[in-house]
Structures are given as C-alpha cells and as structure tokens.
Write a protein that holds these residues in place. Structure first.
Motif, PDB file in Angstrom:
ATOM      1  N   PHE A  56     -38.439   3.583   3.334  1.00 31.88           N
ATOM      2  CA  PHE A  56     -37.081   3.323   3.898  1.00 31.88           C
ATOM      3  C   PHE A  56     -36.195   4.522   3.797  1.00 31.88           C
ATOM      4  N   ALA A  57     -36.394   5.051   2.150  1.00 28.83           N
ATOM      5  CA  ALA A  57     -35.471   6.302   2.139  1.00 28.83           C
ATOM      6  C   ALA A  57     -35.712   7.583   3.034  1.00 28.83           C
ATOM      7  N   GLU A  58     -36.978   7.497   3.276  1.00 25.50           N
ATOM      8  CA  GLU A  58     -37.265   8.884   4.167  1.00 25.50           C
ATOM      9  C   GLU A  58     -37.006   8.403   5.674  1.00 25.50           C
ATOM     10  N   ALA A  59     -36.860   7.212   6.059  1.00 22.44           N
ATOM     11  CA  ALA A  59     -36.578   6.738   7.350  1.00 22.44           C
ATOM     12  C   ALA A  59     -35.160   6.820   7.402  1.00 22.44           C
ATOM     13  N   LYS A  60     -34.422   6.567   6.405  1.00 22.85           N
ATOM     14  CA  LYS A  60     -32.935   6.651   6.566  1.00 22.85           C
ATOM     15  C   LYS A  60     -32.452   8.284   6.770  1.00 22.85           C
ATOM     16  N   GLN A  61     -33.306   9.139   5.927  1.00 22.52           N
ATOM     17  CA  GLN A  61     -33.075  10.437   6.110  1.00 22.52           C
ATOM     18  C   GLN A  61     -33.422  10.890   7.289  1.00 22.52           C
ATOM     19  N   LYS A  62     -34.653  10.548   7.877  1.00 22.39           N
ATOM     20  CA  LYS A  62     -34.962  10.937   9.432  1.00 22.39           C
ATOM     21  C   LYS A  62     -34.127  10.432  10.453  1.00 22.39           C
ATOM     22  N   ALA A  63     -33.348   9.291  10.346  1.00 18.56           N
ATOM     23  CA  ALA A  63     -32.536   8.661  11.140  1.00 18.56           C
ATOM     24  C   ALA A  63     -31.254   9.009  11.678  1.00 18.56           C
ATOM     25  N   ALA A  64     -30.782  10.050  10.668  1.00 19.24           N
ATOM     26  CA  ALA A  64     -29.324  10.795  10.617  1.00 19.24           C
ATOM     27  C   ALA A  64     -28.280   9.782  11.073  1.00 19.24           C
ATOM     28  N   ASP A  65     -27.816   9.849  12.351  1.00 21.26           N
ATOM     29  CA  ASP A  65     -26.684   9.068  12.740  1.00 21.26           C
ATOM     30  C   ASP A  65     -27.096   7.842  13.662  1.00 21.26           C
ATOM     31  N   HIS A  66     -28.555   7.383  13.764  1.00 22.07           N
ATOM     32  CA  HIS A  66     -28.878   6.340  14.379  1.00 22.07           C
ATOM     33  C   HIS A  66     -29.601   5.349  13.264  1.00 22.07           C
ATOM     34  N   GLN A  67     -28.724   4.697  12.324  1.00 22.72           N
ATOM     35  CA  GLN A  67     -29.450   4.323  10.978  1.00 22.72           C
ATOM     36  C   GLN A  67     -30.355   2.994  11.395  1.00 22.72           C
ATOM     37  N   PRO A  68     -31.513   2.801  11.117  1.00 25.23           N
ATOM     38  CA  PRO A  68     -32.246   1.531  11.301  1.00 25.23           C
ATOM     39  C   PRO A  68     -32.011   0.473  10.227  1.00 25.23           C
ATOM     40  N   LEU A  69     -31.956  -0.522  10.347  1.00 25.52           N
ATOM     41  CA  LEU A  69     -32.007  -1.827   9.642  1.00 25.52           C
ATOM     42  C   LEU A  69     -33.361  -2.258   8.674  1.00 25.52           C
ATOM     43  N   PHE A  70     -33.292  -2.447   7.516  1.00 23.02           N
ATOM     44  CA  PHE A  70     -34.604  -2.650   7.037  1.00 23.02           C
ATOM     45  C   PHE A  70     -34.852  -4.061   6.737  1.00 23.02           C
ATOM     46  N   CYS A  71     -36.114  -4.559   7.044  1.00 23.34           N
ATOM     47  CA  CYS A  71     -36.619  -5.578   6.650  1.00 23.34           C
ATOM     48  C   CYS A  71     -37.854  -5.617   5.959  1.00 23.34           C
ATOM     49  N   TYR A  72     -38.190  -6.580   5.050  1.00 26.07           N
ATOM     50  CA  TYR A  72     -39.069  -6.668   4.003  1.00 26.07           C
ATOM     51  C   TYR A  72     -39.480  -8.206   3.654  1.00 26.07           C
ATOM     52  N   ALA A  73     -40.703  -8.279   3.808  1.00 23.38           N
ATOM     53  CA  ALA A  73     -41.323  -9.447   3.144  1.00 23.38           C
ATOM     54  C   ALA A  73     -42.759  -9.222   2.507  1.00 23.38           C
ATOM     55  N   VAL A  74     -42.970 -10.299   1.641  1.00 26.29           N
ATOM     56  CA  VAL A  74     -44.246 -10.278   0.938  1.00 26.29           C
ATOM     57  C   VAL A  74     -45.051 -11.519   1.473  1.00 26.29           C
ATOM     58  N   SER A  75     -46.212 -11.397   1.821  1.00 27.96           N
ATOM     59  CA  SER A  75     -46.936 -12.460   2.675  1.00 27.96           C
ATOM     60  C   SER A  75     -48.300 -12.574   2.879  1.00 27.96           C
TER      61      SER A  75
END
Length: 162
Positions: A88-107
C-alpha cells in the motif's frame, strides 16, 4: 396466489470478514474499479493507469488468505500486516495525485472475499493479475480467477491482467 420472497443470499457456513475501507472521495467520476493485489508489479501499475484514464475511484484490495481464522484475525488492520503495508505504501507513492483507497481482509477464501468486496463497493470493474510462479501452489490453492469468474455478478466486468 401470493409470491414467496426469495432470499438474496442463501445461508452459508462462512461469511467473509468485512474489510475496512474509507468512504469514496467525491472528486472522482462515478465509476469504481477494484483491483485485488498481491504485490506491486504490473497489475498495480495497470490499475493505476486505468483509474487515471477513466477518472475512476480505485480500490486496492489485499486479502491475507489463511485456512483458519481467529477473532483477532477478523479485526486485523493492514497497518499491522508488513506485506500489505509495503504494498500500500508503494501504491500510494506510485499513484501521485490519484490516490487509491485501501481495502484489507483476512479470510479463508480469497475468491469469496474479492467477490463480496466488489459487490459491496458497487465496482463496475474488477482487475486481477494472472497467477505466476509455482504450478503446484496454484493447484493446491485452487484457481482464484476461475472461482471469482464463476461467482461475480454480471454487472461487474472482470479484467485479468497478464
């Protein structure tokens, strides 16, 4: 003759945990894309490009699949999972101005959780990466893409990025 109500979902033994996610930002278009990720490679890059290109909300889902669950597992957050935190940290960095929202689950079932989250979010598209690596592991774990494809509602397009 009175019609009987048909339940939307039949009761099942397993109910996937509800993943934590932030409310959708209002600055993006109405379409939502969900990308289930296991790493920071090409599938993530593709999802980020697609979200930018279509001005869509992008949700990134990391599912920690494990066969046995405890009550603590269902309450775990992505910040407590070193692998998810790095991704998620790398995704945030790559996304720049179009930030994704993070979902997480243990299943115990990644496929069921992916389908549940996609439907809950009202995603119009679901992006999955094609499996790579050891063929025996894929055989033992089952084919997540096939399971998702068989269970995904018709109104959600499935894109498999290879």
């Amino acid at each position: 003759m009175k019609k009987q109500a048909i339940p939307e979902k039949l009761p099942v033994e397993f109910t996937p945990p509800k993943p934590a996610f932030a409310p959708a930002p209002t600055s993006f278009g109405a379409e939502s894309i969900l990308c289930a990720i296991r790493g920071t490679g090409r599938t993530l890059d593709f999802a980020l490009r697609e979200a930018r290109k279509t001005d869509s909300r992008l949700y990134l889902l990391f599912v920690r699949e494990q066969p046995f669950m405890t009550e603590q597992d269902s309450k775990r957050k992505w910040q407590d999972d070193p692998e998810a935190s790095v991704i998620f940290a790398e995704a945030k960095q790559k996304a720049a101005d179009h930030q994704p929202l993070f979902c997480y689950a243990v299943s115990p079932s990644a496929a069921e959780t992916i389908v549940d989250v996609a439907a809950t979010l009202g995603a119009s598209r679901l992006i999955l990466g094609a499996p790579r690596g050891h063929a025996l592991m894929h055989l033992l774990r089952g084919n997540v893409i096939r399971e998702v494809s068989n269970s995904l509602p018709e109104e959600i397009d499935l894109l498999v990025y290879a």
